[in-house]
Structures are given as C-alpha cells and as structure tokens.
Design a protein around this motif. Structure first.
Motif, PDB file in Angstrom:
ATOM      1  N   ASP A   1       0.828  -1.212   0.000  1.00 26.56           N
ATOM      2  CA  ASP A   1       0.000   0.000   0.000  1.00 26.56           C
ATOM      3  C   ASP A   1       0.860   1.259   0.000  1.00 26.56           C
ATOM      4  OD1 ASP A   1      -2.260   1.551   0.001  1.00 26.56           O
ATOM      5  OD2 ASP A   1      -2.636   1.382   2.150  1.00 26.56           O
ATOM      6  N   PRO A   2       1.668   1.477  -1.041  1.00 29.79           N
ATOM      7  CA  PRO A   2       2.651   2.565  -1.015  1.00 29.79           C
ATOM      8  C   PRO A   2       2.026   3.943  -1.175  1.00 29.79           C
ATOM      9  CG  PRO A   2       2.666   1.470  -3.138  1.00 29.79           C
ATOM     10  CD  PRO A   2       1.742   0.681  -2.269  1.00 29.79           C
ATOM     11  N   LEU A   3       2.684   4.932  -0.580  1.00 30.36           N
ATOM     12  CA  LEU A   3       2.310   6.333  -0.754  1.00 30.36           C
ATOM     13  C   LEU A   3       2.503   6.750  -2.207  1.00 30.36           C
ATOM     14  CD1 LEU A   3       4.025   8.099   2.285  1.00 30.36           C
ATOM     15  CD2 LEU A   3       1.552   7.894   1.900  1.00 30.36           C
ATOM     16  N   GLY A   4       1.815   7.834  -2.578  1.00 34.38           N
ATOM     17  CA  GLY A   4       2.062   8.430  -3.885  1.00 34.38           C
ATOM     18  C   GLY A   4       0.836   8.423  -4.752  1.00 34.38           C
ATOM     19  N   ARG A   5       1.004   9.027  -5.904  1.00 34.37           N
ATOM     20  CA  ARG A   5      -0.061   9.060  -6.885  1.00 34.37           C
ATOM     21  C   ARG A   5       0.579   9.149  -8.260  1.00 34.37           C
ATOM     22  NH1 ARG A   5      -0.184  14.528  -4.782  1.00 34.37           N
ATOM     23  NH2 ARG A   5       0.220  16.060  -6.436  1.00 34.37           N
ATOM     24  N   GLY A   6      -0.222   8.924  -9.272  1.00 33.81           N
ATOM     25  CA  GLY A   6       0.300   8.984 -10.629  1.00 33.81           C
ATOM     26  C   GLY A   6      -0.413   7.990 -11.516  1.00 33.81           C
ATOM     27  N   SER A   7      -0.197   8.141 -12.813  1.00 31.80           N
ATOM     28  CA  SER A   7      -0.904   7.305 -13.770  1.00 31.80           C
ATOM     29  C   SER A   7      -0.422   5.861 -13.752  1.00 31.80           C
ATOM     30  CB  SER A   7      -0.739   7.897 -15.174  1.00 31.80           C
ATOM     31  OG  SER A   7       0.645   8.029 -15.483  1.00 31.80           O
ATOM     32  N   GLU A   8       0.828   5.656 -13.389  1.00 28.96           N
ATOM     33  CA  GLU A   8       1.393   4.307 -13.404  1.00 28.96           C
ATOM     34  C   GLU A   8       1.415   3.746 -11.983  1.00 28.96           C
ATOM     35  OE1 GLU A   8       2.168   2.654 -16.210  1.00 28.96           O
ATOM     36  OE2 GLU A   8       1.468   4.394 -17.345  1.00 28.96           O
ATOM     37  N   ASP A   9       0.231   3.493 -11.423  1.00 27.70           N
ATOM     38  CA  ASP A   9       0.143   3.027 -10.041  1.00 27.70           C
ATOM     39  C   ASP A   9       0.839   1.688  -9.833  1.00 27.70           C
ATOM     40  OD1 ASP A   9      -1.162   5.230  -9.136  1.00 27.70           O
ATOM     41  OD2 ASP A   9      -3.172   4.366  -9.230  1.00 27.70           O
TER      42      ASP A   9
ATOM     43  N   ALA B   1      17.466  12.392  -0.123  1.00 25.53           N
ATOM     44  CA  ALA B   1      16.513  13.375  -0.636  1.00 25.53           C
ATOM     45  C   ALA B   1      15.836  12.777  -1.861  1.00 25.53           C
ATOM     46  CB  ALA B   1      17.231  14.680  -0.992  1.00 25.53           C
ATOM     47  N   PRO B   2      14.692  13.333  -2.251  1.00 26.48           N
ATOM     48  CA  PRO B   2      13.999  12.813  -3.431  1.00 26.48           C
ATOM     49  C   PRO B   2      14.676  13.271  -4.713  1.00 26.48           C
ATOM     50  CG  PRO B   2      12.824  14.698  -2.575  1.00 26.48           C
ATOM     51  CD  PRO B   2      13.946  14.426  -1.610  1.00 26.48           C
ATOM     52  N   ALA B   3      14.266  12.660  -5.817  1.00 29.39           N
ATOM     53  CA  ALA B   3      14.811  13.034  -7.124  1.00 29.39           C
ATOM     54  C   ALA B   3      13.766  12.756  -8.188  1.00 29.39           C
ATOM     55  CB  ALA B   3      16.092  12.264  -7.423  1.00 29.39           C
ATOM     56  N   ILE B   4      13.802  13.537  -9.256  1.00 30.82           N
ATOM     57  CA  ILE B   4      12.982  13.293 -10.434  1.00 30.82           C
ATOM     58  C   ILE B   4      13.903  12.862 -11.565  1.00 30.82           C
ATOM     59  CG2 ILE B   4      11.553  14.352 -12.213  1.00 30.82           C
ATOM     60  CD1 ILE B   4      10.268  16.067 -10.123  1.00 30.82           C
ATOM     61  N   LEU B   5      13.603  11.724 -12.147  1.00 31.66           N
ATOM     62  CA  LEU B   5      14.403  11.172 -13.230  1.00 31.66           C
ATOM     63  C   LEU B   5      13.528  11.075 -14.468  1.00 31.66           C
ATOM     64  CD1 LEU B   5      16.112   8.284 -11.219  1.00 31.66           C
ATOM     65  CD2 LEU B   5      16.837  10.661 -11.451  1.00 31.66           C
ATOM     66  N   THR B   6      13.976  11.651 -15.559  1.00 32.90           N
ATOM     67  CA  THR B   6      13.193  11.678 -16.791  1.00 32.90           C
ATOM     68  C   THR B   6      14.025  11.167 -17.961  1.00 32.90           C
ATOM     69  OG1 THR B   6      13.835  13.958 -17.257  1.00 32.90           O
ATOM     70  CG2 THR B   6      11.815  13.622 -15.980  1.00 32.90           C
ATOM     71  N   ARG B   7      13.304  10.713 -18.978  1.00 31.83           N
ATOM     72  CA  ARG B   7      14.013  10.226 -20.169  1.00 31.83           C
ATOM     73  C   ARG B   7      14.538  11.399 -20.999  1.00 31.83           C
ATOM     74  NH1 ARG B   7      14.000   5.224 -21.703  1.00 31.83           N
ATOM     75  NH2 ARG B   7      12.125   4.721 -20.495  1.00 31.83           N
ATOM     76  N   ALA B   8      13.728  12.434 -21.143  1.00 28.06           N
ATOM     77  CA  ALA B   8      14.125  13.620 -21.920  1.00 28.06           C
ATOM     78  C   ALA B   8      14.399  14.782 -20.985  1.00 28.06           C
ATOM     79  CB  ALA B   8      13.029  13.984 -22.917  1.00 28.06           C
TER      80      ALA B   8
ATOM     81  N   ARG C   1      11.544   8.601  -3.997  1.00 22.62           N
ATOM     82  CA  ARG C   1      11.524   9.054  -2.610  1.00 22.62           C
ATOM     83  C   ARG C   1      12.936   9.062  -2.028  1.00 22.62           C
ATOM     84  NH1 ARG C   1       6.765   5.338  -0.092  1.00 22.62           N
ATOM     85  NH2 ARG C   1       8.542   4.700   1.167  1.00 22.62           N
ATOM     86  N   PRO C   2      13.125   9.690  -0.866  1.00 21.22           N
ATOM     87  CA  PRO C   2      14.452   9.659  -0.240  1.00 21.22           C
ATOM     88  C   PRO C   2      14.961   8.245   0.042  1.00 21.22           C
ATOM     89  CG  PRO C   2      13.114  11.377   0.756  1.00 21.22           C
ATOM     90  CD  PRO C   2      12.197  10.602  -0.146  1.00 21.22           C
ATOM     91  N   ASP C   3      14.039   7.289   0.262  1.00 18.80           N
ATOM     92  CA  ASP C   3      14.471   5.913   0.505  1.00 18.80           C
ATOM     93  C   ASP C   3      14.594   5.113  -0.782  1.00 18.80           C
ATOM     94  OD1 ASP C   3      11.792   5.712  -0.064  1.00 18.80           O
ATOM     95  OD2 ASP C   3      11.209   4.792   1.838  1.00 18.80           O
ATOM     96  N   ARG C   4      14.513   5.786  -1.917  1.00 18.65           N
ATOM     97  CA  ARG C   4      14.774   5.236  -3.245  1.00 18.65           C
ATOM     98  C   ARG C   4      13.681   4.306  -3.769  1.00 18.65           C
ATOM     99  NH1 ARG C   4      16.861   9.022  -3.065  1.00 18.65           N
ATOM    100  NH2 ARG C   4      19.037   9.592  -3.221  1.00 18.65           N
ATOM    101  N   TYR C   5      12.478   4.401  -3.202  1.00 15.87           N
ATOM    102  CA  TYR C   5      11.337   3.715  -3.787  1.00 15.87           C
ATOM    103  C   TYR C   5      10.575   4.695  -4.670  1.00 15.87           C
ATOM    104  CZ  TYR C   5      12.137  -0.338  -0.868  1.00 15.87           C
ATOM    105  OH  TYR C   5      12.704  -1.459  -0.291  1.00 15.87           O
ATOM    106  N   VAL C   6       9.854   4.165  -5.638  1.00 13.73           N
ATOM    107  CA  VAL C   6       9.121   4.987  -6.587  1.00 13.73           C
ATOM    108  C   VAL C   6       7.848   5.518  -5.923  1.00 13.73           C
ATOM    109  CG1 VAL C   6       7.889   5.001  -8.786  1.00 13.73           C
ATOM    110  CG2 VAL C   6      10.031   3.718  -8.563  1.00 13.73           C
ATOM    111  N   MET C   7       7.718   6.847  -5.888  1.00 12.28           N
ATOM    112  CA  MET C   7       6.484   7.468  -5.396  1.00 12.28           C
ATOM    113  C   MET C   7       5.493   7.674  -6.533  1.00 12.28           C
ATOM    114  SD  MET C   7       5.872  10.917  -3.133  1.00 12.28           S
ATOM    115  CE  MET C   7       5.898  10.017  -1.580  1.00 12.28           C
ATOM    116  N   ALA C   8       5.997   7.952  -7.723  1.00 10.61           N
ATOM    117  CA  ALA C   8       5.136   8.119  -8.891  1.00 10.61           C
ATOM    118  C   ALA C   8       5.963   7.824 -10.134  1.00 10.61           C
ATOM    119  CB  ALA C   8       4.565   9.534  -8.949  1.00 10.61           C
ATOM    120  N   ALA C   9       5.290   7.299 -11.151  1.00 12.20           N
ATOM    121  CA  ALA C   9       5.939   7.029 -12.434  1.00 12.20           C
ATOM    122  C   ALA C   9       4.998   7.464 -13.542  1.00 12.20           C
ATOM    123  CB  ALA C   9       6.286   5.549 -12.563  1.00 12.20           C
TER     124      ALA C   9
END
Length: 302
Positions: free
Chosen positions: A202-210, A235-242, A275-283
């Motif tokens: 039951d992970p935190l977060g939101r997004g189209s790719e649940d 700390a958190p990070a946003i990683l994108t393809r472009a 997330r800071p713990d390196r799990y995906v919050m949203a994709a």
C-alpha cells in the motif's frame, strides 16, 4: 512463526586456510546441515543444526564440535573463541505505530539469518520512517502519513521473512528428496531459488502508473561518474528520459546521463519520482503524464 535451533561457533584461524573459501557456504548435508561464514581477518564462523535430542551441553562440547568440523578445520588449524546455542525465530508485529510510539528493527520483525536480511530490514525501516518523521516534525505533512510506515514495511518485511523461512527449511532439511521437492526445479534438473524484489505494501504516492509505485528504483551512475545516491543524498529526485525545460537540483535526465535511461527501461516508465528511501512514489509514461509528475511537490525532509 517457526524456529531453527543452531549451535554457533566463532573461531580464529591459527594459519591461512584458503581452501575454506572467501564466501559463505551452506553445507546441505542431510546428516548434519551447517553454514560456514567468512568473517574479517582470520575470524571464521560456523553454524551447526542441532538434531532432536541434542542438548546445549552436547552442542558446545569441544570434542563434539571438532568431530562435526573434522572435514574442514582441526584443533591444530583454529582456536575456538566462542560457542553458543541460538534459536532462530520468525515473527512480525501486528501494528508498527501507536500514536507517538513507532517500532523498527527487531522490535517489529524477526527473521532467520538464512538470507542475511535481518539488519537489512532494520535499515529499510529507518530509511522508510526517517523522511516521514522529518516532514511531520517540520509541520509539512499530516501525522497520518506515519500510518504508511507499517502499511508499507509490514508486507515487504513479511515477503523476506517467508522466503528466509523457506530457504531455512531447505538448508536444514534432513530429508534430501523432500528438500529437493521444496526447491524450484529448472529444466536442467537443478534446484534454484530466484531472488525476490517485493514492492512496498500500500505505497504512498499518486500517478498514472500506479503499478510501479512502491518499486525499488535502481542505482544509476551519472555521466560524471558519481552514483545517484552520492549526488542526491537522502533526498527525493525526479528522473526523466528527456531533458525538461526547467531543471531543479535533483532532476536528472537520460540525455545527460544515459544510465538513467537504462534504469527507466527496467522500470518501464518515461519518468519517475523517487523518494528519499529510493522507492518509486510516482511514475509516468508519455509527455503529458511526465509533465504532471514533475508538478508533484518533492517530499524532501531537508
């Protein structure tokens, strides 16, 4: 819950014994299952399964110990430094939070040592909880976010505990045929056990790719040679393809850092909020979803 009774022996080598190996070895002998652990320096550790009817006195008697180990070190090769009998148990707490009280590590779960995951689970607990606590203490998140700690970590820890129990049952089996039946058989007739990568419960977060929320992200290397963790820290990070038109300090893209693209491919996404713990919050997949993902506030505890 289940338990395994083992005698644990710590020793120091009197001379180099490279034949013992620089690795941990499971000796799946139906007559006497054992574990050999390569420790730092000249230290070595053995764990020996006790059979029904054997007492703690039997298990710590030096003559019996050396008889158990006679195929490997002898009294001339090593000196016994400590002997003890341990009962390895499995358990998991029903609740991980009661108001301002939260538990972690061995208070929350016990796992047998057969996968080496006990301390790892405690570290995962701390990594999961610390950033949430920081946000609550900074009045930047509702205290209810702390309920997600046990909801996420409980099922995740259980997956490792159950796998460790299965592996322990295999290692400690006194029935060879039964042990092989427990193992997964490959087409070549070999018994194998696949590594597991459980998602958070039951992970935190939101997004189209649940389906991707709660997945552990990889550890990409940036173009300057640094690993992502070294560049970002806790700390958190946003990683994108472009590359994005507006780039923040913790936004990285695969055009500038190709290894990020490899990890996004493995995840099956075009962008990920980590997330800071390196799990995906949203994709996200596609330009529109990526733009929406990048508008999600970063849950930074710093």
């Amino acid at each position: 819950s289940h338990q395994f009774l083992h005698s644990r022996l710590s020793m120091g080598l009197n001379r180099p014994m490279p034949g013992l190996g620089d690795h941990t070895l499971q000796v799946c002998d139906p007559a006497r299952p054992m574990t050999y652990c390569r420790a730092p320096g000249s230290r070595r550790r053995w764990e020996i399964k006790l059979r029904d009817g054997e007492s703690e006195v039997d298990a710590t008697d030096p003559d019996r110990i050396w008889a158990f180990l006679s195929r490997w070190p002898t009294p001339e090769d090593a000196t016994l430094e400590r002997t003890a009998v341990y009962t390895f148990r499995s358990a998991i707490a029903r609740s991980w939070r009661n108001g301002r009280l939260l538990i972690a590590g061995d208070a929350a779960h016990l796992t047998p040592p057969f996968m080496g995951q006990g301390m790892c689970a405690g570290i995962r607990d701390a990594a999961n909880l610390a950033w949430k606590l920081a946000l609550v203490l900074q009045n930047r998140a509702n205290p209810e976010v702390l309920d997600s700690y046990g909801a996420e970590r409980g099922p995740h820890a259980r997956a490792y505990i159950e796998t460790a129990m299965r592996l322990g049952g295999l290692i400690n089996s006194l029935d060879r045929d039964g042990a092989l039946d427990m193992a997964k058989q490959s087409d070549a007739g070999r018994a194998t056990m696949a590594s597991i990568e459980p998602q958070l419960g039951d992970p935190l977060g939101r997004g189209s790719e649940d389906r991707l929320r709660g997945r552990l992200f990889g550890h990409p290397r940036l173009s300057d040679g640094r690993l992502l963790d070294d560049a970002v820290g806790y700390a958190p990070a946003i990683l994108t393809r472009a590359a994005l038109p507006l780039s923040g300090p913790n936004e990285f893209n695969a055009q500038d850092h190709p290894d990020i693209g490899v990890h996004l491919d493995a995840l099956g996404a075009d962008a990920a909020l980590i997330r800071p713990d390196r799990y995906v919050m949203a994709a996200a997949q596609g330009d529109g979803q990526v733009t929406a993902l990048c508008q999600i506030p970063l849950p930074s505890p710093l």
